[in-house]
Design an enzyme around this catalytic site. Structure first.
Site, PDB file in Angstrom:
ATOM      1  CG  LEU A 148      -1.953  -1.134   1.290  1.00  0.00           C
ATOM      2  CD1 LEU A 148      -2.760  -1.040   2.574  1.00  0.00           C
ATOM      3  CD2 LEU A 148      -2.879  -1.116   0.080  1.00  0.00           C
ATOM      4  N   GLY A 149       2.043   1.208   0.524  1.00  0.00           N
ATOM      5  CA  GLY A 149       2.870   2.404   0.557  1.00  0.00           C
ATOM      6  C   GLY A 149       4.008   2.261   1.546  1.00  0.00           C
ATOM      7  CB  SER A 150       7.319   2.913   1.736  1.00  0.00           C
ATOM      8  OG  SER A 150       7.249   1.600   1.234  1.00  0.00           O
ATOM      9  N   GLY A 151       6.590   4.744   4.305  1.00  0.00           N
ATOM     10  CA  GLY A 151       6.824   6.017   4.967  1.00  0.00           C
ATOM     11  C   GLY A 151       8.144   5.999   5.699  1.00  0.00           C
ATOM     12  N   GLY A 152       8.363   7.015   6.519  1.00  0.00           N
ATOM     13  CA  GLY A 152       9.618   7.107   7.233  1.00  0.00           C
ATOM     14  C   GLY A 152       9.802   6.021   8.269  1.00  0.00           C
ATOM     15  CB  VAL A 183       1.582   0.466   4.862  1.00  0.00           C
ATOM     16  CG1 VAL A 183       0.179   0.094   5.339  1.00  0.00           C
ATOM     17  CG2 VAL A 183       2.205   1.498   5.781  1.00  0.00           C
ATOM     18  CE  LYS A 225       0.296   2.068   9.306  1.00  0.00           C
ATOM     19  NZ  LYS A 225       0.300   3.480   9.698  1.00  0.00           N
ATOM     20  CG  ASP A 274       3.895  12.241  11.947  1.00  0.00           C
ATOM     21  OD1 ASP A 274       4.058  13.392  11.491  1.00  0.00           O
ATOM     22  OD2 ASP A 274       4.167  11.209  11.315  1.00  0.00           O
TER      23      ASP A 274
END
Length: 649
Positions: free
Chosen positions: A18-22, A26, A41, A133
């Site tokens: 689904l995506g990536s963050g810092g 995910v 996650k 955040d």
């Protein structure tokens, strides 16, 4: 990031990235026995043996955060020393995806959103949890379109491990409270961040922009630009409520985030005759009687509750008031570079095609994404003075702003510590108190108002012009370069830019627009009649046909690579199955040594996170443009091209 689709994590099988963050990657997961969906996650860290129990303890606390507007943590565990969290899956995306950057929201919509978010935050604060955040990307939409606040777990669990925190992971700087920048987060920090979000929703832009260090300094020192200067329909009462939440001193904000939400709702109803009065703890006793024809509501400001965070290392506890802010001494600089428009000889031999995959005769060396582990550096960045629209203004401040403005006269050198050990040395040049000048040439006075910087569009074309041979002049007045005005295979047809390959074999094409630039972001929307080996491609820091950065999509991958002296080296790639005759949008960004890219089907929701992030220092500047590869009888249609200046935020 390695693609783990198909693997099993705990009792869940990963079915979609689904995506990536810092903090984490995910995935959409399916429970192997119940087939129920969940968001998985996988944190970007490996736990040492003595960190495991700390992680479990923090996760147990988060499991108990049960609220209608909080994404629930369902499970947690370790997979080969990698911690993972299992959370409710919110299928309708984020508020960032629903409302794109620059969009202004109706006040009633903002009030509705804030009521839900504040309810979740107030509950969390009562459980001694600070989010740290708050931003639209962390506000999800549930099955009934309700707002669900997420990533409580990421902020808290990360600080219980030995994860190396970077500028991205300690909280998004654009929304970060002054005391959080100084490593002293408290519940009022979440209120400040929500205030930034409200400011952005109402005005269409965040109050501060610039490099990481510039934005941090403005949070500490600079009052936000007045909302009423941008939005004539915003009442003074609404502006006062927002600016109270954005007070530099947390003691000057509302006593709770719920009080902020209540005040905003009441202020939004002033058009119906209600007049809000906001009293602060430090000056309530000196307020004169307030005449009113109707009974006003009063929001009594209270000292913030004792700041608390979950059981974390001692260095992360909140126990001290923030240190006095300092000003960056950042010399003004511009990063634009000019170079002449390239001249092409259409009779010259064709350039060798870029191979999409590695071959024995070509250097195709994968780069390793290790941006989180990179040491923090103090870099020279544009000043707060004149280069980016932060000049001192003489207009009067909105009601109450003088109490929140910060006097910077006579400040000496000081340091600002960032959570996770990142430290900037911010130098301020002393000046005479009578001079009226702020340190380091900022020319700020206690009531000065910086003008709002705007995104600088370098070049743009929507291709909506009569049919013609060549692409000619773009809709913004710039003339297309490269082969766009030299090869008859370039045409405008039906309000689209088109390249039609008729010759035998395949060939690379080039179309550039705008000046040479150091840091830039490119967005283009295009479709291809057939892939493999044809592809859609865009370039930044293009110097010539043998040296540039490029992103491409085809039937198999989204790929970022560099071409150096006619040899291709892959920097990063992920699976991406583009379909023929389907328009896709590509966003490609290069800032400093960081390259980022993402792609999605045009008309669908843009991914919240970058799909590819990598680093390279080969090229410092160059042009932006299109660089597709077309096989015989393949056509490319382009509906949009946009090139803008970019910064590190």
């Amino acid at each position: 990031m390695s693609d783990r689709v198909g693997q099993q994590v705990g009792n869940y099988r990963l079915v979609q990235h689904l995506g990536s963050g810092g903090f984490a990657d995910v995935y959409l997961g399916r429970q192997i026995y119940l087939d129920s969906p969940a968001a998985i996650k996988l944190l970007h860290t490996h736990l040492a043996q003595d960190d495991i129990e700390g992680f479990r303890e923090e996760a147990r606390t988060l499991v108990r955060l049960i609220h209608p507007h909080i994404v629930r943590l369902l499970d947690f565990g370790l997979q080969d020393a990698t911690p993972f969290l299992v959370m409710d899956y919110a299928p309708n995306g984020t508020l960032r995806q629903r409302h794109q950057r620059g969009e202004r929201l109706p006040l009633d919509t903002v009030v509705e959103y804030v009521q839900q978010i504040a309810s979740a935050l107030q509950y969390a604060h009562g459980q001694k949890v600070i989010h740290r955040d708050i931003k639209p990307e962390n506000m999800l939409l549930g099955r009934n379109q309700e707002i669900l606040l997420t990533d409580f777990g990421i902020a808290v669990v990360a600080q219980s491990t030995r994860m190396q925190l970077t500028q991205e992971t300690v909280g998004t700087i654009s929304y970060m409270a002054p005391e959080q920048i100084q490593a002293h987060p408290r519940p009022a920090s979440d209120q400040y961040s929500l205030g930034i979000v409200v400011y952005e929703w109402l005005s269409g832009s965040r109050p501060f922009s610039g490099s990481f260090t510039e934005v941090a300094a403005k949070h500490l020192m600079v009052p936000p630009p007045p909302l009423r200067g941008q939005m004539l329909n915003i009442s003074p009462e609404v502006e006062e409520v927002v600016f109270t939440a954005l007070a530099k001193d947390p003691k000057q904000r509302f006593g709770s985030v719920q009080a902020f939400a209540f005040a905003l709702k009441q202020a939004s109803q002033t058009r119906h005759g209600t007049s809000p009065v906001i009293e602060r703890q430090d000056n309530a006793a000196n307020q004169p009687p307030q005449p009113a024809t109707e009974t006003p509501f009063v929001v009594q400001m209270q000292p913030p509750e004792p700041p608390t965070i979950l059981n974390t290392p001692a260095s992360m506890h909140v126990a001290q008031p923030p240190e006095p802010p300092t000003v960056l001494n950042t010399p003004a600089s511009t990063r634009m570079a000019q170079s002449p428009e390239p001249v092409f000889n259409i009779n010259a031999p064709a350039q060798p095609p870029e191979r999409v995959f590695s071959s024995p005769g070509e250097a195709n060396v994968p780069a390793i994404d290790t941006r989180q582990d990179a040491p923090a550096k103090l870099v020279s960045s544009p000043s707060i003075g004149s280069q980016h629209g932060f000049e001192s203004q003489t207009e009067s401040a909105p009601r109450g702003i003088s109490r929140r403005a910060v006097l910077v006269t006579g400040m000496a050198a000081a340091g600002v510590a960032v959570v996770g050990g990142v430290t900037w040395f911010l130098l301020a040049r002393s000046s005479s108190p009578s001079s009226g000048q702020a340190a380091a040439g900022t020319n700020l006075t206690p009531t000065s108002k910086p003008t709002q910087p705007v995104v600088r569009v370098l070049a743009q074309d929507t291709f909506r012009r009569p049919d013609q041979t060549f692409w000619g002049t773009a809709s913004d007045g710039h003339k297309w370069g490269g082969e766009a005005n030299a090869s008859t295979e370039f045409t405008i047809a039906g309000g689209m830019g088109q390249i039609q390959r008729v010759a035998n074999g395949g060939s690379l094409y080039l179309a550039t627009l705008g000046p040479a630039i150091t840091d830039a972001e490119l967005v283009t929307s295009a479709s291809l009649s057939h892939f493999n080996p044809s592809h859609i491609g865009a370039v930044l820091r293009w110097n010539d046909n043998q040296n540039y950065y490029k992103v491409l999509i085809d039937e198999k991958q989204l790929r970022v690579f560099k071409r150096v002296n006619n040899k291709t080296a892959t920097l990063h790639s992920i699976p991406f199955a583009a379909q023929p005759n389907t328009p896709y949008t590509i966003r490609f960004r290069v800032v400093g040594t960081t390259l980022q890219a993402k792609a999605w089907q045009t008309g669908s929701t843009e991914p919240a996170d970058w799909m590819v992030t990598t680093t390279d220092a080969t090229f410092q500047s160059g042009r932006g443009g299109l660089r597709p590869q077309l096989d015989q009888d393949v056509s490319l249609q382009v509906s949009l091209f946009s090139l803008t200046m970019a910064s590190s935020t």
